[in-house]
Design an enzyme around this catalytic site. Structure first.
Site, PDB file in Angstrom:
ATOM      1  N   GLN A  37       5.212   2.971   0.736  1.00  0.00           N
ATOM      2  CA  GLN A  37       6.603   2.793   1.167  1.00  0.00           C
ATOM      3  C   GLN A  37       7.007   3.983   2.022  1.00  0.00           C
ATOM      4  O   GLN A  37       6.851   5.131   1.607  1.00  0.00           O
ATOM      5  CB  GLN A  37       7.510   2.696  -0.080  1.00  0.00           C
ATOM      6  CG  GLN A  37       8.986   2.511   0.222  1.00  0.00           C
ATOM      7  CD  GLN A  37       9.290   1.160   0.877  1.00  0.00           C
ATOM      8  OE1 GLN A  37       8.832   0.118   0.402  1.00  0.00           O
ATOM      9  NE2 GLN A  37      10.036   1.179   1.968  1.00  0.00           N
ATOM     10  N   GLY A  38       7.481   3.712   3.228  1.00  0.00           N
ATOM     11  CA  GLY A  38       7.990   4.792   4.079  1.00  0.00           C
ATOM     12  C   GLY A  38       9.487   4.671   4.227  1.00  0.00           C
ATOM     13  O   GLY A  38      10.091   3.729   3.693  1.00  0.00           O
ATOM     14  N   ALA A  39      10.085   5.598   4.957  1.00  0.00           N
ATOM     15  CA  ALA A  39      11.529   5.565   5.151  1.00  0.00           C
ATOM     16  C   ALA A  39      11.925   4.352   5.995  1.00  0.00           C
ATOM     17  O   ALA A  39      12.964   3.744   5.777  1.00  0.00           O
ATOM     18  CB  ALA A  39      11.982   6.841   5.836  1.00  0.00           C
ATOM     19  N   SER A  40      11.059   3.979   6.950  1.00  0.00           N
ATOM     20  CA  SER A  40      11.458   2.903   7.859  1.00  0.00           C
ATOM     21  C   SER A  40      10.973   1.528   7.418  1.00  0.00           C
ATOM     22  O   SER A  40      11.399   0.520   7.972  1.00  0.00           O
ATOM     23  CB  SER A  40      10.946   3.207   9.264  1.00  0.00           C
ATOM     24  OG  SER A  40       9.549   3.411   9.228  1.00  0.00           O
ATOM     25  N   ALA A  61       0.826  -1.219   0.000  1.00  0.00           N
ATOM     26  CA  ALA A  61       0.000   0.000   0.000  1.00  0.00           C
ATOM     27  C   ALA A  61       0.851   1.257   0.000  1.00  0.00           C
ATOM     28  O   ALA A  61       0.375   2.334  -0.341  1.00  0.00           O
ATOM     29  CB  ALA A  61      -0.920   0.001   1.220  1.00  0.00           C
ATOM     30  N   ASP A  75       5.085  17.010  13.298  1.00  0.00           N
ATOM     31  CA  ASP A  75       5.341  16.750  11.880  1.00  0.00           C
ATOM     32  C   ASP A  75       4.018  16.731  11.101  1.00  0.00           C
ATOM     33  O   ASP A  75       3.775  15.841  10.287  1.00  0.00           O
ATOM     34  CB  ASP A  75       6.111  15.438  11.708  1.00  0.00           C
ATOM     35  CG  ASP A  75       6.844  15.377  10.369  1.00  0.00           C
ATOM     36  OD1 ASP A  75       7.011  16.439   9.727  1.00  0.00           O
ATOM     37  OD2 ASP A  75       7.256  14.272   9.963  1.00  0.00           O
ATOM     38  N   SER A  85       7.968  -0.927   4.625  1.00  0.00           N
ATOM     39  CA  SER A  85       6.879  -0.966   3.643  1.00  0.00           C
ATOM     40  C   SER A  85       5.551  -1.173   4.370  1.00  0.00           C
ATOM     41  O   SER A  85       5.504  -1.840   5.403  1.00  0.00           O
ATOM     42  CB  SER A  85       7.072  -2.130   2.673  1.00  0.00           C
ATOM     43  OG  SER A  85       8.354  -2.066   2.112  1.00  0.00           O
ATOM     44  N   VAL A  86       4.496  -0.624   3.786  1.00  0.00           N
ATOM     45  CA  VAL A  86       3.155  -0.794   4.356  1.00  0.00           C
ATOM     46  C   VAL A  86       2.347  -1.678   3.404  1.00  0.00           C
ATOM     47  O   VAL A  86       2.338  -1.451   2.192  1.00  0.00           O
ATOM     48  CB  VAL A  86       2.457   0.578   4.554  1.00  0.00           C
ATOM     49  CG1 VAL A  86       1.040   0.397   5.097  1.00  0.00           C
ATOM     50  CG2 VAL A  86       3.276   1.462   5.498  1.00  0.00           C
ATOM     51  N   LYS A 106       2.676  -2.394   8.726  1.00  0.00           N
ATOM     52  CA  LYS A 106       3.962  -1.778   8.403  1.00  0.00           C
ATOM     53  C   LYS A 106       5.052  -2.733   8.859  1.00  0.00           C
ATOM     54  O   LYS A 106       5.113  -3.094  10.040  1.00  0.00           O
ATOM     55  CB  LYS A 106       4.071  -0.433   9.136  1.00  0.00           C
ATOM     56  CG  LYS A 106       5.254   0.402   8.709  1.00  0.00           C
ATOM     57  CD  LYS A 106       5.069   1.821   9.183  1.00  0.00           C
ATOM     58  CE  LYS A 106       6.293   2.659   9.011  1.00  0.00           C
ATOM     59  NZ  LYS A 106       6.065   4.053   9.421  1.00  0.00           N
TER      60      LYS A 106
END
Ligand code: ATP
Length: 393
Positions: free
Chosen positions: A103-106, A101, A244, A108-109, A145
């Site tokens: 992609q984050g820095a830390s 669904a 943030d 994948s979702v 995640k």
């Protein structure tokens, strides 16, 4: 947007605080330069706070500062805290993975389907949908995640994120369901699935239907901002600053629910520590007092909410075409940012922006005050928001 997605920054004060604009601006410049030189994470402008163990850096000054600092939590302490909020079991049999669904820095979702109820101690406690109080059922869609812990430069942010989500149940906060430590290195965080994706996706992909060539109308913007503001008020009532707020960290679903996510950089204010000074956030959304490295409180989120409102009006935050260093300088020196086409906007939205983007924090509205603002009287019906997600079909 013309520029790539700007990452989040966390940086402790580099220079003594001063009221002199020139000195403030130069300490901002020093900070931004330091961020730029530090490439140890996937994110180009990410910096470690001083209480995190040092990592190799090309910048001698920064490394020295990190070496002098005492680590806040050792790796072993972080793992201990993580284990106290996760199941130490393999979650694979509990879910059917459907698709990626995001992609984050830390990590994948993934979108997944729940195949089995989670281990028993969670059943009555955590796995509850807050809107209708119904437990999550087998067959429900969830977001997972997945993170490889050894690849995380700042594991304490993940612990922070899980703790804040777990203790912050509200209709405008992405609901944490459970977390698993599949192995010592493999963490799965299960959340409610927000199929609409991020507000950034909507701003960038929906066809234009508002003024200023924005994809959103003012009533749609009023609805999204009001919902975000309710989530923020909930956090602020608990003395938590998000730090943030931006369109990337607001998710939507097809029932027009709007929720805040990404709690890694949250800070809790206490009687003993009622202000913060660490430079945290994403440059373009940062409040002037953060950029100037002054003490700050919950009102930094109100500034960022104002910037997010401009994103919805104009497609991007002010100064996005500028280098982050220059943007920080402009935020510190320009005051309230200018709108591109103010003549096309209603008086209500302009008044709303002026109380969010007030440089003097004493006159900037609180989330409580914002919720009474007449701008929200024009908020659309939930059904008028779902059309924004049509591009996804
Ligand atoms: P990080 O937190 O790792 O720094 P990030 O903030 O960039 O990364 P993530 O939270 O990892 O982003 O999310 C990455 C993407 O995954 C989001 O932009 C969004 O599209 C999708 N996503 C995240 N959480 C959910 C969710 N609960 N439901 C649906 N999609 C999600």
């Amino acid at each position: 947007r013309a520029a790539p997605k700007p990452p989040t920054v966390a940086l402790k004060q580099q220079a003594p605080q001063t009221s002199n604009t020139y000195n403030n601006a130069s300490s901002v410049a020093a900070a931004a330069m330091a961020m730029r030189k530090d490439n140890h994470t996937q994110q180009q402008f990410k910096e470690l706070p001083p209480k995190v163990p040092a990592e190799p850096s090309k910048d001698a000054g920064i490394t020295k500062q990190k070496k002098q600092s005492k680590p806040l939590m050792s790796n072993a302490e972080i793992m201990l805290r993580l284990k106290s909020v996760t199941f130490n079991t393999d979650p694979t049999p509990y879910f059917k993975m459907i698709e990626k669904a995001g992609q984050g820095a830390s990590g994948s979702v993934y979108l997944a389907e729940r195949l089995e109820s989670p281990p028993s101690e969670y059943q009555n406690d955590h796995v509850v949908s807050i809107e209708n109080n119904e437990p999550q059922a087998i067959g429900d869609k969830v977001a997972i995640k997945q993170m490889i812990l050894s690849k995380q430069p700042r594991k304490e942010l993940i612990v922070n994120e899980i703790l804040v989500m777990k203790n912050s149940r509200h209709k405008n906060i992405v609901n944490f369901l459970e977390a698993y430590l599949k192995t010592e290195d493999d963490l799965w965080v299960v959340m409610e699935f927000m199929e609409g994706g991020s507000l950034t996706d909507i701003i960038e992909n929906s066809p234009t239907n508002g003024s200023n060539h924005s994809p959103l109308t003012e009533p749609q913007i009023a609805y999204i901002v009001r919902e975000t503001c309710q989530g923020l008020k909930f956090l602020h009532d608990k003395h938590i600053i998000h730090r943030d707020i931006k369109s990337d960290n607001v998710l939507l679903d097809t029932r027009a629910r709007v929720k805040i996510t990404d709690f890694g950089f949250c800070a809790k204010l206490t009687d003993k520590r009622s202000k913060r000074a660490t430079m945290v956030g994403t440059p373009y959304w940062m409040a002037p007092e953060v950029v100037k490295q002054r003490e700050y409180d919950e009102k930094v989120d109100v500034w960022s909410l104002g910037i997010m409102t401009i994103e919805m009006l104009e497609g991007e935050p002010p100064y996005l075409n500028e280098d982050p260093l220059k943007a920080l300088y402009l935020i510190a020196t320009n005051g309230t940012p200018k709108l591109k086409n103010p003549e096309t906007l209603s008086l209500e939205i302009k008044r709303f922006l002026s109380v969010c983007l007030c440089v003097d924090v004493r006159y900037r509205a609180s989330t409580e005050e914002l919720l009474h603002h007449t701008f929200f009287d024009m908020a659309c019906k939930p059904s008028d928001l779902t059309q924004l997600l049509e591009w996804k079909e």
